[in-house]
Write an enzyme that holds these catalytic residues in place. Structure first.
Site, PDB file in Angstrom:
ATOM      1  N   GLY A 139      31.404  47.049  22.614  1.00 62.05           N
ATOM      2  CA  GLY A 139      32.365  48.123  22.774  1.00 62.05           C
ATOM      3  C   GLY A 139      33.759  47.550  22.792  1.00 62.05           C
ATOM      4  N   ILE A 141      35.397  46.117  25.243  1.00 64.31           N
ATOM      5  CA  ILE A 141      35.463  44.795  25.892  1.00 64.31           C
ATOM      6  C   ILE A 141      34.859  43.733  24.988  1.00 64.31           C
ATOM      7  CG2 ILE A 141      34.584  43.416  27.816  1.00 64.31           C
ATOM      8  CD1 ILE A 141      34.954  45.849  29.603  1.00 64.31           C
ATOM      9  N   ARG A 216      27.147  43.884  34.259  1.00 57.33           N
ATOM     10  CA  ARG A 216      26.649  44.270  35.573  1.00 57.33           C
ATOM     11  C   ARG A 216      25.496  43.340  35.933  1.00 57.33           C
ATOM     12  NH1 ARG A 216      30.683  46.745  36.461  1.00 57.33           N
ATOM     13  NH2 ARG A 216      30.912  48.952  37.036  1.00 57.33           N
ATOM     14  N   GLU A 244      24.665  41.904  44.864  1.00 59.30           N
ATOM     15  CA  GLU A 244      26.099  41.667  44.911  1.00 59.30           C
ATOM     16  C   GLU A 244      26.709  42.432  46.081  1.00 59.30           C
ATOM     17  OE1 GLU A 244      29.722  42.835  42.005  1.00 59.30           O
ATOM     18  OE2 GLU A 244      28.120  41.684  41.025  1.00 59.30           O
ATOM     19  N   HIS A 263      32.872  38.637  40.809  1.00 63.65           N
ATOM     20  CA  HIS A 263      33.169  39.941  40.192  1.00 63.65           C
ATOM     21  C   HIS A 263      34.674  40.198  40.163  1.00 63.65           C
ATOM     22  CE1 HIS A 263      31.400  44.205  39.384  1.00 63.65           C
ATOM     23  NE2 HIS A 263      32.408  43.920  38.580  1.00 63.65           N
TER      24      HIS A 263
END
Length: 299
Positions: A139, A141, A216, A244, A263
């Site tokens: 996409g 990113i 993720r 996380e 993150h």
């Protein structure tokens, strides 16, 4: 108030409208009955930021400034529109993806550890030039990552849910994995991508290959990755993990050949102005009855 948004500078620019601020650092406003547009505060994913949706009977639009929106889906009700922060984090996340790739391929963590011990630990590394890079999730990113890789003399392959010229379908991943030196995950978390990087996926990766995750944590089966790292067969550079935050005693911290960042993909000075521009543009579009950008769930 009709618009409840999460950026103080955007609030100033939208002062001619019925706008209020909620950025997660103060209590939720008491009266939410008239809110039609809600921008979820940015930060650590926290259900408290989504719970007010249930108290907004006239709500029409939920806007995130994150690219990922899986954390909002459980709070949506039929008829709501959800728009994400596509474009807000592209530059920063792509920077980190390349930084993690370079650091791992050039053994920077080893040199930093040796320097802390006063050791001159010279040695060879794989580097990035001539590497074959597979971007999973092409996409905005993923495309930003490729643009930043353009000067590193790499061969890039691309995979996305929807195939198009130059971009292969997800079904081609098993064929592409054995030829990739670096696999960069930039896919959103969906029912299809949760656990995508499982034991079979990792087994198909070439010996010594590097897995980079800026998507993720739940895209990767942590136990399966730990098995490959512990065997010394694969390397990993992870900005996201499952679980996380990663507990202090989690075995990923001590696994060989792994670099972990907490993150921080979007956490640069580029975030605030991009988030402001997005929120102002979206509220103006909504107020004028124009189509919204970045709609990921429609009514």
């Amino acid at each position: 108030m009709r618009y409840l948004i999460s950026h103080p500078d955007a609030l100033t620019e939208l002062g001619d409208l019925d706008v209020a601020l909620y950025d997660g650092t103060q209590p939720v406003p008491e009266d939410l009955d008239d809110v039609e547009f809600y921008a979820v505060p940015y930060g650590v994913i926290d259900p408290r930021f989504c719970e007010p949706i249930a108290r907004m009977p006239r709500l029409k639009v939920v806007q995130t400034v994150t690219a990922g929106y899986d954390h909002v889906l459980p709070y949506l009700r039929p008829g709501l529109t959800l728009a994400n922060g596509r474009g807000v984090h592209d530059a920063a996340t792509a920077e980190l993806a390349v930084a993690l790739t370079l650091a791992a391929r050039r053994r920077l963590p080893d040199f930093v550890r040796a320097g802390g011990e006063g050791r001159w630990a010279s040695g060879w590394s794989t580097g990035l030039a001539d590497a074959r890079v597979l971007i999973v999730g092409y996409g905005s990113i993923g495309a930003a990552i490729e643009r930043r890789l353009a000067g590193f003399e790499v061969d890039v392959s691309r995979v996305a849910r929807s195939a198009r010229p130059g971009v292969r379908p997800v079904s081609d991943i098993p064929e592409l994995l054995p030829r990739a030196d670096v696999v960069i995950l930039a896919t959103p978390l969906t029912p299809e991508t949760g656990g995508l990087v499982n034991k079979d996926f990792l087994a198909r990766m070439a010996d010594g290959a590097l897995l980079v995750n800026v998507s993720r944590g739940r895209v990767v089966d942590t136990e399966a990755l730990l098995a490959e790292l512990s065997a010394g067969r694969l390397h990993a550079a992870l900005d996201v993990t499952e679980p996380e935050p990663l507990p202090a005693d989690h075995p990923l911290w001590s696994a060989p050949n792994v670099l972990i960042s907490p993150h921080v993909g979007g956490l640069t000075a580029a975030l605030a102005p991009r988030a402001r521009r997005l929120l102002v543009d979206q509220v103006r579009r909504y107020a004028a009855g124009e189509p919204l950008a970045n709609v990921v769930v429609g009514p």
